[in-house]
Design an enzyme around this catalytic site. Sequence first.
Site, PDB file in Angstrom:
ATOM      1  N   VAL A   1     -15.132  25.518  11.224  1.00  0.00           N
ATOM      2  CA  VAL A   1     -14.151  25.852  10.190  1.00  0.00           C
ATOM      3  C   VAL A   1     -14.795  25.821   8.796  1.00  0.00           C
ATOM      4  CG1 VAL A   1     -12.002  25.110   9.094  1.00  0.00           C
ATOM      5  CG2 VAL A   1     -12.237  24.973  11.576  1.00  0.00           C
ATOM      6  N   ASP A   2     -15.569  24.786   8.505  1.00  0.00           N
ATOM      7  CA  ASP A   2     -16.094  24.625   7.142  1.00  0.00           C
ATOM      8  C   ASP A   2     -17.000  25.779   6.732  1.00  0.00           C
ATOM      9  OD1 ASP A   2     -14.791  22.247   7.376  1.00  0.00           O
ATOM     10  OD2 ASP A   2     -16.601  21.039   7.642  1.00  0.00           O
ATOM     11  N   SER A   3     -17.970  26.109   7.588  1.00  0.00           N
ATOM     12  CA  SER A   3     -18.914  27.157   7.171  1.00  0.00           C
ATOM     13  C   SER A   3     -18.242  28.526   7.178  1.00  0.00           C
ATOM     14  CB  SER A   3     -20.178  27.143   8.035  1.00  0.00           C
ATOM     15  OG  SER A   3     -19.897  27.486   9.365  1.00  0.00           O
TER      16      SER A   3
ATOM     17  N   GLY B   1     -20.025  28.727  12.819  1.00  0.00           N
ATOM     18  CA  GLY B   1     -18.879  29.087  13.637  1.00  0.00           C
ATOM     19  C   GLY B   1     -17.792  28.040  13.522  1.00  0.00           C
TER      20      GLY B   1
ATOM     21  N   GLU C   1      -0.035   4.172  -0.323  1.00  0.00           N
ATOM     22  CA  GLU C   1      -0.762   5.326   0.215  1.00  0.00           C
ATOM     23  C   GLU C   1      -0.640   5.467   1.720  1.00  0.00           C
ATOM     24  OE1 GLU C   1      -1.956   2.562  -0.940  1.00  0.00           O
ATOM     25  OE2 GLU C   1      -3.834   1.918  -0.006  1.00  0.00           O
TER      26      GLU C   1
ATOM     27  N   HIS D   1       0.838  -1.213   0.000  1.00  0.00           N
ATOM     28  CA  HIS D   1       0.000   0.000   0.000  1.00  0.00           C
ATOM     29  C   HIS D   1       0.870   1.259   0.000  1.00  0.00           C
ATOM     30  CE1 HIS D   1      -3.955  -1.837   0.537  1.00  0.00           C
ATOM     31  NE2 HIS D   1      -3.287  -2.783   1.174  1.00  0.00           N
TER      32      HIS D   1
END
Length: 513
Positions: A227-229, A225, A172, A170
């Site tokens: 990280v993503d949004s 509030g 990866e 593997h």
Amino acid sequence: MQNLEKIVILDFGSQYTQLIARKVRECGVFAEIYPYNITEEKLREISPKGIILSGGPSSVYADEAPHPVFDIFSYGVPILGICYGLQLIAFKLGGSVDKAAHREYGRAELITNSQNPLFEGISANSTVWMSHGDALTKLPDNFEIIAHTLNAPICAIHSPERNIWGVQFHPEVHHSTEGKKILDNFLRNICGLKDSWDAHSFVERAIENIREQVGTSEVICALSGGVDSTVLAVLLHRAIGDKLHCIHIDTGLMRQNESTKLMKLFDENFNMSIELIDGSEHFLNGLEGVSDPEQKRKIIGKSFIDLFDVAAKKFNNAKWLAQGTLYPDVIESVSVKGPSVVIKSHHNVGGLPEKMGLKLLEPFRELFKDEVRAVGRELGVPDWFVNRHPFPGPGLGIRILGEITREKIATLQKADAIYIEEIRNAGLYDQIWQAFAVLLPVKSVGVMGDERTYENTCVLRAVTSVDGMTADWFPMPYDVLARMSNRIINEVRGINRVVYDITSKPPGTIEWE
Ligand code: XMP
């Protein structure tokens, strides 16, 4: 996303499939995962410059073993088969696969033919990670052996005629020390790919796509509030400016001063105004007397939709609702064996677009969490913010076990703030995936000064993880634990006992509810 040179990874059910995609992207090349049974027509539409066949848990001879539905080996671009992918190549092209005499799990030393472009620059004895029960016992037609290990005489193969490579190990995984270089060799030396994937180029393309998609209409974004949004809101603002309307609902179940900090972040760094709605009354009224975790989640979810719906109504030119859906959420639903882990019902604005008659805008559908963080940095979101630990939509509502009251929220907020402050002071914050305090409705006896106390218990939890699906408890140093416990008991009224959670996931979950 069209016009972007890419690699396709076909998913045969390996637990490492996502990891392959991440590694390829770390090499600066865009990669997308598709199910093993993709049609030739669909593949031609995607038009990849190379194909990677993932590993998988099956034996190629098993009745239900996943096999491609067309002759992928004649498709015409370079192919790299990993583990099950290699065995599939052998099975289909005249080789044979058998139960290995020595099953191999763990590290092995790879002895390579360095003349092969796949192994260019790889040391003669490189450490790789093996994880297989079956092995190649006969080479497929017109293939040559290009690497072996002590237990696997046929560990990597190549057919110059067909432009196909296969490896039993593997590349990866982290333990294959030069694995990334091997993937990079496949991408550049063999597929001829150039750098096409980094945060900067993503931002440029995403801005163009958002403008094109949205046209003259307006967009609403629910800012939690997290990280993503937050990164999403900044990206959208960069793309469409005032046509973006961000709404932040303070549920009353946030961490200490969370909403104020969020407003400040946007005001100071991005000159963006956010519609702040204080929903705490609404949420807490709904939650009164409720102890069951699932019921709490439902009430919180519904209260959110109610308030958001009202707030969004005034933006009557809005046609789009932006969401920070990430790639792992998208691909879980196409994996060979179906979702191997239960997909969580965490989508806190689930059901909203239908209810409000809005179309969904999801610019992060192809990103992993760490890539969203990189995009955030590219857009100028400060490091302390993009590196923040994930925080669940229902917030402290699922960290106060049993009934929720304002008093308990205030108690937990204080304990949690001290805990996180001490983690930051000890320089440990970035080593931890998620850390938080939990308030138990369990009272125990203590003594402070000359007085007997009878107060609640606070649990400290910290885990390491890559994606939240599995997690290990974090070995918090004793001296740091001692400081945390001391401070919490001395500074927070209502808590007289602190315990540290040493449960991994599985069998535990990260949150307590
Ligand atoms: P568990 O507790 O399932 O958590 O091991 C895995 C990750 O998901 C987060 N989590 C949630 N996030 N709404 C969310 O938005 C939820 O209801 C929810 N429950 C758990 C958790 O914080 C962890 O990161």
